[in-house]
Structures are given as C-alpha cells and as structure tokens.
Design an enzyme around this catalytic site. Structure first.
Site, PDB file in Angstrom:
ATOM      1  N   PRO A 179      24.063  21.210  71.039  1.00  0.00           N
ATOM      2  CA  PRO A 179      24.328  21.063  72.482  1.00  0.00           C
ATOM      3  C   PRO A 179      24.663  22.432  73.061  1.00  0.00           C
ATOM      4  CG  PRO A 179      25.981  19.882  71.153  1.00  0.00           C
ATOM      5  CD  PRO A 179      25.014  20.492  70.200  1.00  0.00           C
ATOM      6  N   LYS A 189      12.377  31.170  80.114  1.00  0.00           N
ATOM      7  CA  LYS A 189      11.417  32.284  80.047  1.00  0.00           C
ATOM      8  C   LYS A 189      10.019  31.762  79.725  1.00  0.00           C
ATOM      9  CE  LYS A 189      14.040  34.160  76.914  1.00  0.00           C
ATOM     10  NZ  LYS A 189      15.219  33.287  77.019  1.00  0.00           N
ATOM     11  N   THR A 222      21.407  31.372  64.482  1.00  0.00           N
ATOM     12  CA  THR A 222      20.432  30.289  64.305  1.00  0.00           C
ATOM     13  C   THR A 222      20.105  30.082  62.821  1.00  0.00           C
ATOM     14  OG1 THR A 222      18.625  31.863  64.569  1.00  0.00           O
ATOM     15  CG2 THR A 222      19.370  30.716  66.555  1.00  0.00           C
ATOM     16  N   ARG A 235      16.589  51.008  56.409  1.00  0.00           N
ATOM     17  CA  ARG A 235      15.363  51.557  55.831  1.00  0.00           C
ATOM     18  C   ARG A 235      14.979  50.935  54.492  1.00  0.00           C
ATOM     19  NH1 ARG A 235      17.807  57.263  57.349  1.00  0.00           N
ATOM     20  NH2 ARG A 235      19.540  56.086  56.480  1.00  0.00           N
ATOM     21  N   GLY A 244      13.294  29.848  71.202  1.00  0.00           N
ATOM     22  CA  GLY A 244      12.629  28.564  71.402  1.00  0.00           C
ATOM     23  C   GLY A 244      12.183  28.545  72.843  1.00  0.00           C
ATOM     24  N   HIS A 245      10.896  28.745  73.079  1.00  0.00           N
ATOM     25  CA  HIS A 245      10.372  28.839  74.444  1.00  0.00           C
ATOM     26  C   HIS A 245       9.548  27.600  74.756  1.00  0.00           C
ATOM     27  CE1 HIS A 245      10.719  33.531  74.384  1.00  0.00           C
ATOM     28  NE2 HIS A 245      11.866  32.927  74.198  1.00  0.00           N
ATOM     29  N   GLY A 295      20.199  33.453  77.142  1.00  0.00           N
ATOM     30  CA  GLY A 295      19.038  32.791  76.543  1.00  0.00           C
ATOM     31  C   GLY A 295      18.784  31.424  77.154  1.00  0.00           C
ATOM     32  N   ASP A 296      17.587  30.889  76.884  1.00  0.00           N
ATOM     33  CA  ASP A 296      17.203  29.549  77.323  1.00  0.00           C
ATOM     34  C   ASP A 296      17.190  29.398  78.844  1.00  0.00           C
ATOM     35  OD1 ASP A 296      17.105  28.954  74.609  1.00  0.00           O
ATOM     36  OD2 ASP A 296      19.189  28.284  74.577  1.00  0.00           O
ATOM     37  N   GLU A 297      16.885  30.479  79.529  1.00  0.00           N
ATOM     38  CA  GLU A 297      16.851  30.440  80.996  1.00  0.00           C
ATOM     39  C   GLU A 297      15.581  29.756  81.497  1.00  0.00           C
ATOM     40  OE1 GLU A 297      17.117  33.224  79.217  1.00  0.00           O
ATOM     41  OE2 GLU A 297      19.015  34.208  79.709  1.00  0.00           O
ATOM     42  N   GLN A 325      15.498  35.792  73.700  1.00  0.00           N
ATOM     43  CA  GLN A 325      16.946  35.940  73.875  1.00  0.00           C
ATOM     44  C   GLN A 325      17.233  36.427  75.307  1.00  0.00           C
ATOM     45  OE1 GLN A 325      15.648  37.351  70.573  1.00  0.00           O
ATOM     46  NE2 GLN A 325      15.801  35.178  70.253  1.00  0.00           N
TER      47      GLN A 325
HETATM   48  P1  GDP Z   1      13.578  29.882  77.125  1.00  0.00           P
HETATM   49  O1  GDP Z   1      14.117  30.081  75.762  1.00  0.00           O
HETATM   50  O2  GDP Z   1      14.153  30.866  78.107  1.00  0.00           O
HETATM   51  O3  GDP Z   1      12.086  29.868  77.182  1.00  0.00           O
HETATM   52  O4  GDP Z   1      14.087  28.450  77.610  1.00  0.00           O
HETATM   53  P2  GDP Z   1      14.082  27.078  76.743  1.00  0.00           P
HETATM   54  O5  GDP Z   1      12.707  26.588  76.611  1.00  0.00           O
HETATM   55  O6  GDP Z   1      14.873  27.264  75.488  1.00  0.00           O
HETATM   56  O7  GDP Z   1      14.974  26.142  77.647  1.00  0.00           O
HETATM   57  C1  GDP Z   1      14.643  25.873  78.975  1.00  0.00           C
HETATM   58  C2  GDP Z   1      14.541  24.347  79.155  1.00  0.00           C
HETATM   59  O8  GDP Z   1      14.523  24.054  80.521  1.00  0.00           O
HETATM   60  C3  GDP Z   1      13.265  23.775  78.587  1.00  0.00           C
HETATM   61  O9  GDP Z   1      13.515  22.447  78.184  1.00  0.00           O
HETATM   62  C4  GDP Z   1      12.323  23.785  79.784  1.00  0.00           C
HETATM   63  O10 GDP Z   1      11.295  22.805  79.704  1.00  0.00           O
HETATM   64  C5  GDP Z   1      13.269  23.460  80.900  1.00  0.00           C
HETATM   65  N1  GDP Z   1      12.947  24.059  82.198  1.00  0.00           N
HETATM   66  C6  GDP Z   1      12.458  25.306  82.466  1.00  0.00           C
HETATM   67  N2  GDP Z   1      12.397  25.495  83.811  1.00  0.00           N
HETATM   68  C7  GDP Z   1      12.858  24.372  84.380  1.00  0.00           C
HETATM   69  C8  GDP Z   1      13.079  23.968  85.746  1.00  0.00           C
HETATM   70  O11 GDP Z   1      12.847  24.705  86.687  1.00  0.00           O
HETATM   71  N3  GDP Z   1      13.607  22.719  85.925  1.00  0.00           N
HETATM   72  C9  GDP Z   1      13.909  21.879  84.890  1.00  0.00           C
HETATM   73  N4  GDP Z   1      14.426  20.681  85.174  1.00  0.00           N
HETATM   74  N5  GDP Z   1      13.709  22.221  83.612  1.00  0.00           N
HETATM   75  C10 GDP Z   1      13.202  23.450  83.359  1.00  0.00           C
HETATM   76  P1  IMO Z   2      15.586  32.159  73.495  1.00  0.00           P
HETATM   77  O1  IMO Z   2      14.491  33.186  73.377  1.00  0.00           O
HETATM   78  C1  IMO Z   2      19.777  31.118  73.053  1.00  0.00           C
HETATM   79  C2  IMO Z   2      21.983  33.167  69.875  1.00  0.00           C
HETATM   80  C3  IMO Z   2      22.470  32.301  68.732  1.00  0.00           C
HETATM   81  C4  IMO Z   2      23.728  33.053  68.349  1.00  0.00           C
HETATM   82  C5  IMO Z   2      23.329  34.513  68.535  1.00  0.00           C
HETATM   83  C6  IMO Z   2      22.904  35.212  67.257  1.00  0.00           C
HETATM   84  O2  IMO Z   2      15.116  30.766  73.258  1.00  0.00           O
HETATM   85  O3  IMO Z   2      16.317  32.310  74.786  1.00  0.00           O
HETATM   86  P2  IMO Z   2      20.727  35.059  65.731  1.00  0.00           P
HETATM   87  O4  IMO Z   2      20.130  33.898  64.986  1.00  0.00           O
HETATM   88  O5  IMO Z   2      19.806  35.676  66.741  1.00  0.00           O
HETATM   89  O6  IMO Z   2      21.331  36.087  64.813  1.00  0.00           O
HETATM   90  O7  IMO Z   2      21.971  34.423  66.547  1.00  0.00           O
HETATM   91  O8  IMO Z   2      22.253  34.505  69.448  1.00  0.00           O
HETATM   92  N1  IMO Z   2      20.533  33.079  70.145  1.00  0.00           N
HETATM   93  C7  IMO Z   2      20.012  32.410  71.182  1.00  0.00           C
HETATM   94  N2  IMO Z   2      20.600  31.635  72.118  1.00  0.00           N
HETATM   95  N3  IMO Z   2      18.455  31.352  73.099  1.00  0.00           N
HETATM   96  C8  IMO Z   2      17.855  32.134  72.195  1.00  0.00           C
HETATM   97  O9  IMO Z   2      16.550  32.484  72.270  1.00  0.00           O
HETATM   98  C9  IMO Z   2      18.632  32.691  71.149  1.00  0.00           C
HETATM   99  N4  IMO Z   2      18.359  33.482  70.085  1.00  0.00           N
HETATM  100  C10 IMO Z   2      19.537  33.726  69.496  1.00  0.00           C
HETATM  101  O10 IMO Z   2      22.745  30.998  69.168  1.00  0.00           O
HETATM  102  O11 IMO Z   2      24.754  32.775  69.273  1.00  0.00           O
HETATM  103 MG    MG Z   3      15.087  28.988  74.262  1.00  0.00          MG
END
Ligand code: GDP
Ligand code: IMO
Ligand code: MG
Length: 427
Positions: free
Chosen positions: A303, A16, A128, A142, A40-41, A12-14, A223
């Site tokens: 964090p 996307k 979360t 169900r 959280g995108h 997650g949090d790549e 995720q």
């Molecule tokens: P998501 O859940 O996959 O959409 O990713 P998140 O939004 O949770 O976390 C990605 C974080 O990295 C966010 O704060 C973005 O603004 C930031 N971000 C995304 N792409 C880049 C990048 O190429 N460089 C930097 N420095 N930040 C980025």
């Molecule tokens: P995005 O779309 C990172 C993690 C939680 C926990 C596990 C299970 O922003 O990449 P849940 O509340 O889904 O039952 O929690 O999955 N988790 C994520 N970690 N990015 C997310 O979404 C996540 N959605 C769930 O931290 O470890």
């Molecule tokens: Mg995220």
C-alpha cells in the site's frame, strides 16, 4: 523538439508511464536512463492494463524504437519475462536495443539486497528487493558485470569470481548465509547471451546519430527527484540519479541536446518504503485517497503512503531539473472533497520555511503548513478541454502552478491513454 526528458517530481509512481504514453506517436525513440525493475510504469490502452518494470513504457508505442541506456541496471530474467509476457498477450513489440555498458543484476545482488534490509531492521530503507542498490554499489566499486561481458564467457566468469570473492565472505561470516557459486551465476547469465547478442549496441552513438537526424528522443525517467541518491531524501532513496542530469550520464547524450524537461506530479502525494513525508495522512482521509487512487505499488503491491500535495517538494524538483513543463496526474481522484489542503510551507523547529530545507534533519521534523482550496464534486474523467473543467478544479491547477513555479501543460483525468487534458503541446 528532439530531446525530451520525462521524470518524476515526487517519490515515484506519479504516472510517468501514462505521461510517456500520452506523448505517443510523435516520439521516434524511447530510452530508459536509470534504475531497473524497481520501477513499475503503468499504461492503460483500450481498458487493458500493462505494467512495465524494466522495459520502457514507450514500448507500447508501435512507432518508437526502445533503448535501455547505460545508466540502467538490467535483470535479464525480468527482461525476457516482460517481453514474453507482452507476446503472450498478443502485443507485437520489438526487442529493445541495450547499451553494452549497462550493468547486470545477478542473483547475488538480489540476495544481498534482501539480507542487508533484514539486517538493518528498523533502519531499513524499504527497498523493492530487486538487487538495485548492490548492483549500483558494484558499478561504483568497479566490480560490476556489464552487458558487454556476456559476449565473452571466460571474461564473464572471471569477473563473477572476482566480484563474489569478498561478497561470499560477507554472506557467510556476517549474514550466516551459504556461499554463492560463481559457476552457477555465470551459467544463469549466459542462458540469455545468445538471445540478447543482436541487440547489444553502442547506445550513446546511436542516440546521438538519431538526434542528428532530427528524430524525437524521449528519455523515460524511473523513480523520481526525491528518490535520487544526490538530491532525494537520503538515505531513503534509490541508488541512481533519476534526475535530469541522469538522463545525460545514463545514455551518453550531452545536456545541450535536451530541449524539454517534463516533470510529472501527482495532484496529491504518495510514497512507498521508508523515509520522511511531511504531508502524509494517517487518518480516514489518507485511506480515502488510497482507495480512490488505487494506491498500491505497481512493483511490490505494497500500500502506498498517501498525503496532500506538497508544493515545496515539487518546486525544488522543478528547479533542480530545469523543468519546462509539468504533467499533473490523477486530478480526477480529487473529485468529491469539500476542500483540499495543499502543503505550501513547513514549520521546522518553530520557524516557518516556504522552501524545501537544506538538510535532511530539518526535513525529517518538518510539519506541513496547509492552505485550503475549495473542492469540486463533478466527475472530470470525460473532460478533454481545460476550460470545461469545474471552476474550482481550474483554480486548484492555477494555484499549484503558482506554488511550483512551472507551467502545467498536461493533466491526467483517468488512467486511460486518452484521458488527458492537454494545455500546451509537449512534442
Ligand atoms: P509511474 O511509476 O510514475 O509510471 O506510475 P505507476 O504506474 O506506478 O502509478 C500510477 C498509477 O496511476 C497507475 O495505476 C496508473 O494507471 C494510474 N494513473 C496515471 N495517471 C492517472 C490519472 O490521471 N488518473 C487516474 N485515476 N489514474 C492515473
Ligand atoms: P517508479 O519508476 C516508487 C523506492 C522503494 C524504496 C527506495 C529504494 O515506478 O516510480 P530500491 O529498490 O530502488 O533500492 O528502493 O526507492 N522506489 C520506488 N518507489 N516508485 C518507484 O519507481 C520506485 N523505485 C524505487 O520503495 O523506498
Ligand atoms: Mg511506478
């Protein structure tokens, strides 16, 4: 190129949200297919930061219609909080269309999520706390509440009563909590019924019709592969299928209509919550990645755990999801390291494994085997052409490409919409 999936290949949090946004104006519809407001995108446009939890990040693309598919779990309070929040910031966005079959998160799901985590103590998942797991459990058991149930108040009430029957016993007798009143929950849900009514649709039919008409539909994953309930680091996963198959079951679109699967991978690795993470750093290097990358959860503010790029983790995700392309994000964050370790294999019980292992007990004890690549010092945030990147930076990308066995077609060099290096067209 009508059906495109964007999904996470790590935990997650790549980035996307950023990748979805980067595909921009070529896209006609953006549909979320799994998860809920555990996501959280982040999208950064003109220096302004927007974080979408339930709404598709594609909602900031003015040309696109947004859809919430049947595979998503919907918290109505969050839906309207996000929509009203965007309006308050002057963003003119259309209300998303919502599948009649999507399930609703209620207050009792949130309560259950929190009490079960507390009860689990050291064995907690680190969820979360948004009620995601209990809502999907009800769906599979169900006894869930669907968006279409909002159209019939009596039926809705009956379903809430039935769903709470057993749960109240558990809450009172096991968790020592107060009983939850079905009337109050029904009222909470009905509070939004009139507002949502015009947007409830047969999303499967709509999406198939749009694909028939040649429209470009982007399936926005939430995720990631390694949080998938089937393919992830079980039990440290979420309760849905963020993987590519989930885009089909979570929207009602057949696999033959998917033309491209874009795996989003961070140039290093992060994870939020509990669970195995072989390349995790516990020293100053990890602190530096967290600080440089701003690695704090977009949903809970926790964090993020940080570590080096784990190639077998991304390779298996590319394979299982049939990724055609990878979008590599946050490469800019790696500027300034003399050498950059990349996990290329594991040592598991004294044996080397070049691939992601079969069992979770093996992955739990896997120790990373690193290859060290030369770093670069230049700031790359203003570069838009691959050929202009420093030589060592290009070599890093090329080596990752070999290790993950998928072409890298886009690179993020900063959080802003325009901060991307495109190598191959993605739409
Ligand atoms: P998501 O859940 O996959 O959409 O990713 P998140 O939004 O949770 O976390 C990605 C974080 O990295 C966010 O704060 C973005 O603004 C930031 N971000 C995304 N792409 C880049 C990048 O190429 N460089 C930097 N420095 N930040 C980025
Ligand atoms: P995005 O779309 C990172 C993690 C939680 C926990 C596990 C299970 O922003 O990449 P849940 O509340 O889904 O039952 O929690 O999955 N988790 C994520 N970690 N990015 C997310 O979404 C996540 N959605 C769930 O931290 O470890
Ligand atoms: Mg995220």
């Amino acid at each position: 190129m009508p059906g495109i999936i964007v999904l996470g290949t790590q935990w997650g949090d790549e980035g996307k949200g950023k990748a979805v946004d980067a595909l921009g104006e070529h896209v006609d519809l953006v549909v979320r297919y799994s998860g809920g407001n555990n996501a959280g995108h982040t999208v950064v446009v003109g220096g302004e930061k927007f974080i979408m939890h339930l709404l598709p990040a594609g909602i900031l693309n003015r040309n696109a219609t947004t859809v919430i598919g049947n595979g998503v779990v919907v918290d109505l309070d969050v839906l309207y909080h996000e929509l009203d929040g965007l309006a308050a910031r002057g963003e003119v966005v259309d209300h998303p269309l919502i599948s009649a079959n999507a399930h609703l998160i209620t207050s009792y799901h949130q309560t259950l999520d929190k009490v079960t985590e507390r009860f689990a103590g050291r064995k907690r998942i680190g969820t979360t706390g948004r009620g995601i797991g209990p809502t999907y459990s009800d769906k599979v058991n169900r006894v869930g509440i669907r968006v279409s149930d909002l159209l019939d108040a009596d039926l809705l009430h009956d379903k809430v009563v039935a769903s709470l029957d057993m749960k109240n016993q558990t809450l009172v007798k096991i968790y020592n909590r107060r009983e939850i009143d079905a009337d109050i929950v029904t009222e909470q849900l009905l509070a939004h019924a009139e507002r949502i009514r015009p947007y409830i649709v047969d999303a499967a039919r709509l999406l198939n019709d749009e694909l028939d008409a040649g429209k470009v539909v982007l399936f926005e994953g939430a995720q990631a592969h390694h949080l998938d309930v089937d393919h992830g680091t079980y039990p440290y996963v979420t309760s849905s299928n963020p993987t590519a198959g989930g885009a089909c079951t979570g929207t009602g679109v057949g696999p033959t209509r998917i033309d491209r699967v874009i795996g989003v991978a961070k140039a290093y690795t992060t994870r939020v919550g509990e669970g195995p993470f072989p390349s995790e750093l516990f020293d100053a290097a990890g602190e530096r990645l967290r600080a440089d990358g701003g690695e704090y959860g977009a949903t809970t503010g926790r964090p993020r755990r940080c570590g080096w790029f784990d190639a077998p983790v991304v390779e298996v995700a590319n394979r299982v999801n049939g990724c055609t392309d990878v979008f590599l994000t946050k490469l800019d964050v790696l500027s300034g390291w003399e050498r950059i370790p990349v996990c290329v294999a594991y040592e598991i019980n004294g044996q080397r494994s070049d691939i992601y292992p079969m069992t979770q007990s093996e992955f739990q004890v896997a120790k990373p085997i690193f290859e060290f690549l030369p770093g670069w010092t230049e700031d790359i945030t203003k570069i838009r052409d691959f050929d202009r990147l420093p030589a060592n930076c290009r070599a890093y990308v090329k080596r990752l490409e070999e290790l993950i066995r998928c072409r890298i077609s886009g690179i993020g060099v900063g959080p802003g919409r325009e901060q991307a290096v495109m190598i191959n067209d993605l739409v």
